[in-house]
Scaffold this motif. Structure first.
Motif, short mmCIF file in Angstrom:
data_model
loop_
_atom_site.label_atom_id
_atom_site.label_comp_id
_atom_site.label_asym_id
_atom_site.label_seq_id
_atom_site.Cartn_x
_atom_site.Cartn_y
_atom_site.Cartn_z
N PRO A 114 0.83 -1.21 0.00
CA PRO A 114 0.00 0.00 0.00
C PRO A 114 0.86 1.26 0.00
O PRO A 114 1.88 1.32 0.70
CB PRO A 114 -0.81 -0.12 1.30
CG PRO A 114 -0.87 -1.60 1.55
CD PRO A 114 0.43 -2.16 1.07
N ASP A 115 0.46 2.24 -0.77
CA ASP A 115 1.25 3.47 -0.91
C ASP A 115 1.40 4.21 0.41
O ASP A 115 2.35 4.97 0.60
CB ASP A 115 0.59 4.38 -1.96
CG ASP A 115 1.37 5.66 -2.17
OD1 ASP A 115 2.60 5.58 -2.25
OD2 ASP A 115 0.75 6.73 -2.25
N ILE A 116 0.49 3.99 1.35
CA ILE A 116 0.54 4.71 2.63
C ILE A 116 1.49 4.04 3.63
O ILE A 116 1.60 4.48 4.77
CB ILE A 116 -0.87 4.86 3.26
CG1 ILE A 116 -1.51 3.49 3.45
CG2 ILE A 116 -1.74 5.76 2.41
CD1 ILE A 116 -2.87 3.56 4.14
N ASP A 117 2.20 3.00 3.19
CA ASP A 117 3.21 2.35 4.04
C ASP A 117 4.60 2.86 3.69
O ASP A 117 4.96 2.92 2.51
CB ASP A 117 3.17 0.83 3.86
CG ASP A 117 2.11 0.18 4.71
OD1 ASP A 117 2.38 -0.08 5.89
OD2 ASP A 117 1.00 -0.07 4.20
N GLU A 118 5.40 3.20 4.71
CA GLU A 118 6.79 3.59 4.53
C GLU A 118 7.67 2.56 5.23
O GLU A 118 7.60 2.41 6.45
CB GLU A 118 7.05 4.98 5.11
CG GLU A 118 6.28 6.09 4.42
CD GLU A 118 6.53 7.44 5.07
OE1 GLU A 118 7.24 7.47 6.12
OE2 GLU A 118 6.03 8.45 4.57
N ILE A 119 8.51 1.84 4.47
CA ILE A 119 9.38 0.84 5.05
C ILE A 119 10.52 1.51 5.81
O ILE A 119 11.17 2.41 5.30
CB ILE A 119 9.95 -0.09 3.97
CG1 ILE A 119 8.82 -0.86 3.26
CG2 ILE A 119 10.95 -1.09 4.57
CD1 ILE A 119 9.29 -1.75 2.13
N HIS A 120 10.76 1.05 7.06
CA HIS A 120 11.86 1.60 7.87
C HIS A 120 12.83 0.53 8.35
O HIS A 120 13.92 0.88 8.82
CB HIS A 120 11.30 2.35 9.08
CG HIS A 120 10.68 3.67 8.73
ND1 HIS A 120 11.41 4.84 8.70
CD2 HIS A 120 9.41 3.99 8.40
CE1 HIS A 120 10.61 5.84 8.37
NE2 HIS A 120 9.40 5.36 8.17
N HIS A 121 12.46 -0.75 8.23
CA HIS A 121 13.37 -1.80 8.72
C HIS A 121 13.04 -3.10 8.00
O HIS A 121 11.88 -3.43 7.76
CB HIS A 121 13.20 -1.97 10.23
CG HIS A 121 14.16 -2.94 10.84
ND1 HIS A 121 15.49 -2.64 11.04
CD2 HIS A 121 14.00 -4.22 11.28
CE1 HIS A 121 16.10 -3.69 11.59
NE2 HIS A 121 15.22 -4.66 11.73
N PHE A 122 14.10 -3.84 7.65
CA PHE A 122 13.98 -5.13 6.97
C PHE A 122 14.83 -6.13 7.74
O PHE A 122 16.01 -5.88 7.99
CB PHE A 122 14.46 -4.98 5.52
CG PHE A 122 14.44 -6.25 4.72
CD1 PHE A 122 13.42 -7.18 4.87
CD2 PHE A 122 15.44 -6.52 3.79
CE1 PHE A 122 13.38 -8.35 4.12
CE2 PHE A 122 15.42 -7.68 3.03
CZ PHE A 122 14.40 -8.59 3.20
N GLN A 123 14.22 -7.25 8.13
CA GLN A 123 14.92 -8.23 8.96
C GLN A 123 14.33 -9.61 8.70
O GLN A 123 13.13 -9.84 8.91
CB GLN A 123 14.77 -7.84 10.44
CG GLN A 123 15.39 -8.79 11.43
CD GLN A 123 15.19 -8.30 12.86
OE1 GLN A 123 15.46 -7.15 13.19
NE2 GLN A 123 14.71 -9.19 13.72
N GLY A 124 15.19 -10.54 8.24
CA GLY A 124 14.70 -11.88 7.94
C GLY A 124 13.65 -11.83 6.84
O GLY A 124 13.88 -11.25 5.78
N ASN A 125 12.49 -12.42 7.09
CA ASN A 125 11.40 -12.35 6.12
C ASN A 125 10.34 -11.33 6.56
O ASN A 125 9.20 -11.37 6.10
CB ASN A 125 10.74 -13.71 5.93
CG ASN A 125 10.07 -14.23 7.20
OD1 ASN A 125 10.41 -13.82 8.30
ND2 ASN A 125 9.12 -15.14 7.04
#
Length: 383
Positions: A352-363
């Motif tokens: 969704p466009d209203i989501d901003e990713i700030h962290h990626f870890q594992g899956n």
């Protein structure tokens, strides 16, 4: 170079007349192509299969905290989340289950209090570092209750260059981008779309320990100047968000490694702790043109500064030898590509466009979910 290849192939033709014209034609094509391996391996983002995902956790409002404008978060190895609220100038803490723990810091000018503008980063497994716009650093550690509390502050020294912290190297060393402070005055007189900053290492007080590790390509803001009749400056306006610009991204990895993701060369360069190139990951994505429909919501003032070709990605995250790329933003969705460390595209995520990713870890990846009607929340997605 093409003439050389052509001469060579024609010589072969006259020496060996049994070679047919179709075969000679194929030889010429192969010899004149700049990068035949990449030409045959290019892929389209649009052709990738969608990866399914679930929202495994969503949280935000509680008895102790009502979110206003969530502007970022950091995640610790045990799943503890510290969340920044820009409008209320505070940092709040949640546990790994999304339960509110307490307020870590609020606005103010005293020790451990927050300025109007700041950012956050994680150092080690139990230290939060708050970076003030003026260069000050405040450190917060876990108390006996589990809540992060202020432990100490450090005043940065003013150096020759302005610094932007891009990663934590150790408990007392930081990866920074060094910028010539004169660049902005130069842009007023002669605009250039890009500049090269340099990756360096500093200590807590901003003293440069290792200089000029790698050049980092950065897009320059467009500065509009209004002058009086005598030539003196009346006003300045900065337009920094020119779309479809190229820029290098620094991404800290595990075990002292780090990545420089280059839009310009469409590749990811992984360096070891002694700053030697350990791996190059090519992004063999087919180039995409900027279409007229892409320019509909862009002001006419900015359009002359937009190139014909889109960069291969907008921003990047990495974890566990996987790479996430934000490649396109549509009216309701963001296109996120999942890539292996071998450069293999594994699929795409339509977020969704209203989501901003700030962290990626594992899956898992963590976002700030900005719903205009229901308010802001934190979402944890699982692939």
């Amino acid at each position: 170079m093409i003439e050389c290849h052509l001469y060579r192939e024609l010589s072969i033709y006259y020496m060996y007349r049994q070679i047919s014209i179709p075969i000679l034609f194929l030889l010429l094509i192969c010899s004149c192509s700049g990068d035949p391996e990449r030409d045959w391996e290019l892929f389209d983002y649009s052709s990738l299969e969608e990866i399914s995902y679930d929202v495994t956790l969503e949280f935000g409002e509680s008895e102790g905290f009502i979110p206003a404008n969530l502007a970022g978060l950091v995640v610790f190895p045990d799943g503890t989340l510290l969340v920044r609220d820009q409008s209320q100038t505070m940092i709040v803490q949640y546990n790994s289950l999304g339960e509110f723990v307490g307020v870590v810091a609020k606005e103010g000018g005293g020790p451990g209090e927050l300025p109007g503008s700041f950012s956050m980063t994680v150092s080690g497994t139990d230290t939060l570092v708050v970076l003030h716009s003026g260069g000050r650093k405040d450190f917060y550690g876990r108390s006996s209750s589990g809540l992060f509390t202020h432990s100490r502050g450090v005043i940065a020294e003013q150096g020759e260059y302005s610094t932007t912290i891009v990663g934590v190297r150790s408990a007392s060393e930081y990866y920074v981008r060094l910028t010539d402070p004169g660049i902005f005055s130069n842009l007023i007189s002669a605009y250039t779309p890009y500049r090269h900053d340099y990756l360096a290492i500093t200590d807590e007080r901003n003293r440069v320990l290792v200089d000029s590790l790698h050049p980092i390509k950065i897009r320059n803001p467009l500065i509009n100047v209004t002058t009086h009749s005598d030539g003196s400056i009346e006003s300045l306006s900065v337009l920094s968000d020119i779309p479809y610009r190229y820029e290098d991204h620094f991404v800290p990895l595990e075990d002292g490694l780090y990545m420089i993701a280059s839009n310009d060369s469409s590749a990811f360069y992984i360096y070891n702790e002694t700053h030697e190139l350990q791996q190059k990951i090519p992004l063999n994505a087919r180039p995409r043109q900027v279409e007229s429909s892409d320019l509909e919501d862009i002001s006419r003032e900015l359009r002359p500064y937009i190139t014909d070709e889109k960069p291969p990605f907008i921003t990047v995250w990495s974890a566990d030898e996987m790479i996430l790329l934000h490649t396109e933003t549509y009216e309701e969705n963001k296109e996120i590509i999942l890539l292996s460390f071998e450069g293999e595209p594994l699929g795409k995520i339509m977020l969704p466009d209203i989501d901003e990713i700030h962290h990626f870890q594992g899956n898992r990846f963590y976002t700030v979910h900005k719903d205009e009607e229901l308010g802001h929340s934190i979402r944890v997605y699982e692939l």
